[in-house]
Scaffold this active site. Structure first.
Site, PDB file in Angstrom:
ATOM      1  N   GLY A  93      35.566  35.092  33.089  1.00 54.06           N
ATOM      2  CA  GLY A  93      36.420  36.274  33.119  1.00 54.06           C
ATOM      3  C   GLY A  93      37.340  36.344  31.922  1.00 54.06           C
ATOM      4  O   GLY A  93      36.915  36.151  30.779  1.00 54.06           O
ATOM      5  N   LYS A 102      46.631  36.104  40.644  1.00 57.10           N
ATOM      6  CA  LYS A 102      46.711  36.026  42.103  1.00 57.10           C
ATOM      7  C   LYS A 102      46.622  34.620  42.658  1.00 57.10           C
ATOM      8  O   LYS A 102      45.657  33.904  42.411  1.00 57.10           O
ATOM      9  CB  LYS A 102      45.570  36.844  42.701  1.00 57.10           C
ATOM     10  CG  LYS A 102      45.851  38.316  42.711  1.00 57.10           C
ATOM     11  CD  LYS A 102      44.875  38.970  43.633  1.00 57.10           C
ATOM     12  CE  LYS A 102      45.285  40.388  43.963  1.00 57.10           C
ATOM     13  NZ  LYS A 102      44.227  41.047  44.726  1.00 57.10           N
ATOM     14  N   GLY A 159      36.231  32.926  39.099  1.00 54.47           N
ATOM     15  CA  GLY A 159      36.367  32.465  40.478  1.00 54.47           C
ATOM     16  C   GLY A 159      35.217  31.552  40.876  1.00 54.47           C
ATOM     17  O   GLY A 159      35.411  30.557  41.593  1.00 54.47           O
ATOM     18  N   ARG A 219      28.527  38.431  28.877  1.00 53.36           N
ATOM     19  CA  ARG A 219      27.843  38.351  30.178  1.00 53.36           C
ATOM     20  C   ARG A 219      26.471  39.014  30.130  1.00 53.36           C
ATOM     21  O   ARG A 219      25.564  38.606  30.864  1.00 53.36           O
ATOM     22  CB  ARG A 219      28.699  38.984  31.270  1.00 53.36           C
ATOM     23  CG  ARG A 219      29.745  38.029  31.790  1.00 53.36           C
ATOM     24  CD  ARG A 219      30.545  38.652  32.907  1.00 53.36           C
ATOM     25  NE  ARG A 219      31.327  37.643  33.603  1.00 53.36           N
ATOM     26  CZ  ARG A 219      32.269  37.924  34.476  1.00 53.36           C
ATOM     27  NH1 ARG A 219      32.560  39.175  34.763  1.00 53.36           N
ATOM     28  NH2 ARG A 219      32.929  36.957  35.077  1.00 53.36           N
TER      29      ARG A 219
HETATM   30  C1  3PG Z   1      34.325  38.388  37.915  1.00 53.40           C
HETATM   31  O1  3PG Z   1      34.551  39.107  36.962  1.00 53.40           O
HETATM   32  O2  3PG Z   1      35.072  37.460  38.253  1.00 53.40           O
HETATM   33  C2  3PG Z   1      33.046  38.591  38.676  1.00 53.40           C
HETATM   34  O3  3PG Z   1      32.282  39.613  38.111  1.00 53.40           O
HETATM   35  C3  3PG Z   1      33.343  38.885  40.129  1.00 53.40           C
HETATM   36  O4  3PG Z   1      34.103  40.043  40.213  1.00 53.40           O
HETATM   37  P1  3PG Z   1      35.104  40.235  41.430  1.00 53.40           P
HETATM   38  O5  3PG Z   1      36.217  39.239  41.223  1.00 53.40           O
HETATM   39  O6  3PG Z   1      35.571  41.667  41.341  1.00 53.40           O
HETATM   40  O7  3PG Z   1      34.330  39.951  42.685  1.00 53.40           O
END
Ligand code: 3PG
Ligand code: MG
Length: 397
Positions: free
Chosen positions: A352, A199, A375, A38
């Site tokens: 992620g 989740k 996400g 990242r």
């Molecule tokens: C991630 O890792 O999905 C992004 O950096 C967003 O982080 P978050 O899900 O804690 O908002």
């Protein structure tokens, strides 16, 4: 992408606030960065600004400190890594707003790079507080969003600040959106979504939307337990969101109505505790023992999923198939990564943890595209807009 980018505005000599997603994985024990993808992904924007003699003010979150200072989530290691990569000093300010930060910014010379401390140490960030966003905006002349992975969050440094400064996209955001838009415009069918991760609540509306796009939806990982429960299977001590089986049941019905093939695990790996060295066994989903929990998909499920994915032409994968952090429970996730890497299909890996696995297994080059967003890419591919992209200036004409 119909938004202006950093290349459309004057940045020379200007103070440019760049929201980045430096939410990198850290080693539990040592705090060391285990995957710097990242950070590297933002280099095109940062180098562009350095070359044009902007004063670069970077801002990011790390983890979920919930509005408090958490020592382990300070950005010093990130600054250190970035500074190694850039070959120039990158200092971290003690906070992300306030007089000390303003002083540090006054001292910046053209092409200097400064990193503000973890923005989520302030509760106002996630609350998208207007005065906090204004305080951030006062630090700069131009705002650039290059935090693709966080663009689905309507937070102050993503959405709020864009009201008070000329706001444009960074080059990573531009690249991610262009590639994902391209895939979404004419996906080759069959199109599969392979969903995992813990989740359901994070993803339920997105899974609903994505059913308009895909031909099959394969569900593994932690969220599979909620779906199994919705089908009246006992899931033992598996992590469950108690109020969510109803949603899962609705999703199962929706899939049937729309002719989307929804596949769940038929067997799972269960463990008697959640740590390395746990006792594990493979069981049918019909006989999960009460004191055990699901930690991975089982071999018959791997085989079913593989057969289905082998006939697909576009595959979007988001979320591990089990608790892959513990090597004993990583087999399903690794099997899916190897499978996708070997397919001719268009394969998109949603950020992620899924991207981490693929990076660690050195399979990045064998996927069509590995997104830095989890996400965010999932939401975008489901057809929803990203709040952090919406607020940027439109390209006219
Ligand atoms: C991630 O890792 O999905 C992004 O950096 C967003 O982080 P978050 O899900 O804690 O908002
Ligand atoms: Mg996430």
């Amino acid at each position: 992408m119909n938004k202006l980018t950093v290349k459309d505005v004057e940045v020379g000599g200007k103070r440019v606030l760049v929201r980045v997603d430096f939410n990198v994985p850290l080693d539990e024990a040592t705090g060391a960065i285990t995957d710097d993808s990242r950070i590297r992904a933002t280099l095109p924007t940062i180098n562009y600004l350095i070359d044009r003699k902007a004063r670069v003010i970077l801002c990011s979150h790390l983890g979920r400190p919930k509005g408090k200072v958490v020592e382990k989530l300070r950005l010093a290691p990130v600054a250190q890594r970035l500074s190694q990569i850039l070959g120039q000093k990158v200092e971290v300010t003690p906070d992300c707003i306030g007089p000390e930060v303003e002083k540090a910014i006054e001292k910046l010379k053209p092409s200097d790079v400064l990193l503000l401390e973890n923005i989520r140490f302030h509760p106002e960030e996630e609350a998208n507080d207007a005065s906090f966003a204004q305080a951030l905006a006062r630090l700069a002349n131009v705002y650039v969003n290059d935090a693709f992975g966080a663009s689905h969050r309507a937070h102050a440094s993503i959405v709020g600040v864009a009201k008070y400064l000329p706001a444009v996209a960074g080059l990573l955001v531009e690249k991610e959106i262009n590639i994902l838009e391209g895939i979404l415009a004419h996906p080759a069918h069959p199109f599969a979504e392979l969903a995992g991760g813990a989740k359901v609540s994070d993803k339920i509306s997105i899974l609903e939307n994505i059913m308009d796009k895909v031909d099959c939806l394969l569900i593994g990982g932690g969220m599979a337990a909620t779906f199994l429960k919705a089908k009246s299977y006992e899931v033992g001590l598996s992590l469950m969101e108690d109020d969510k089986p109803d949603f899962a049941a609705k999703l199962i019905r929706d899939a049937a109505q729309r002719g989307v093939r929804l596949m769940l695990p038929v067997d799972v790996v269960v463990a008697n505790k959640l740590s390395a060295g746990a006792e594990v066994k493979v069981v049918s989903v019909k006989s999960i023992p009460p004191d055990w929990r699901i930690v991975d998909i089982g071999p018959r499920t791997i085989s079913n999923f593989s057969k289905e994915l082998q006939r697909c032409k576009t595959i979007f994968w988001n979320g591990p198939m089990g608790m892959y952090e513990i090597p004993q429970f990583a087999q399903g996730t690794q099997a899916m990564a190897r499978l996708l890497a070997g397919l001719e299909a268009t394969t998109i890996i949603g950020g992620g943890s899924t991207a981490e696995v693929v990076t660690e297994m050195k399979l990045v080059d064998r996927m069509t595209f590995v997104s830095t967003g989890g996400g965010a890419s999932l939401r975008f591919l489901s057809g929803e807009t990203l709040p952090g992209v919406e607020v940027l200036l439109d390209r006219k004409g």
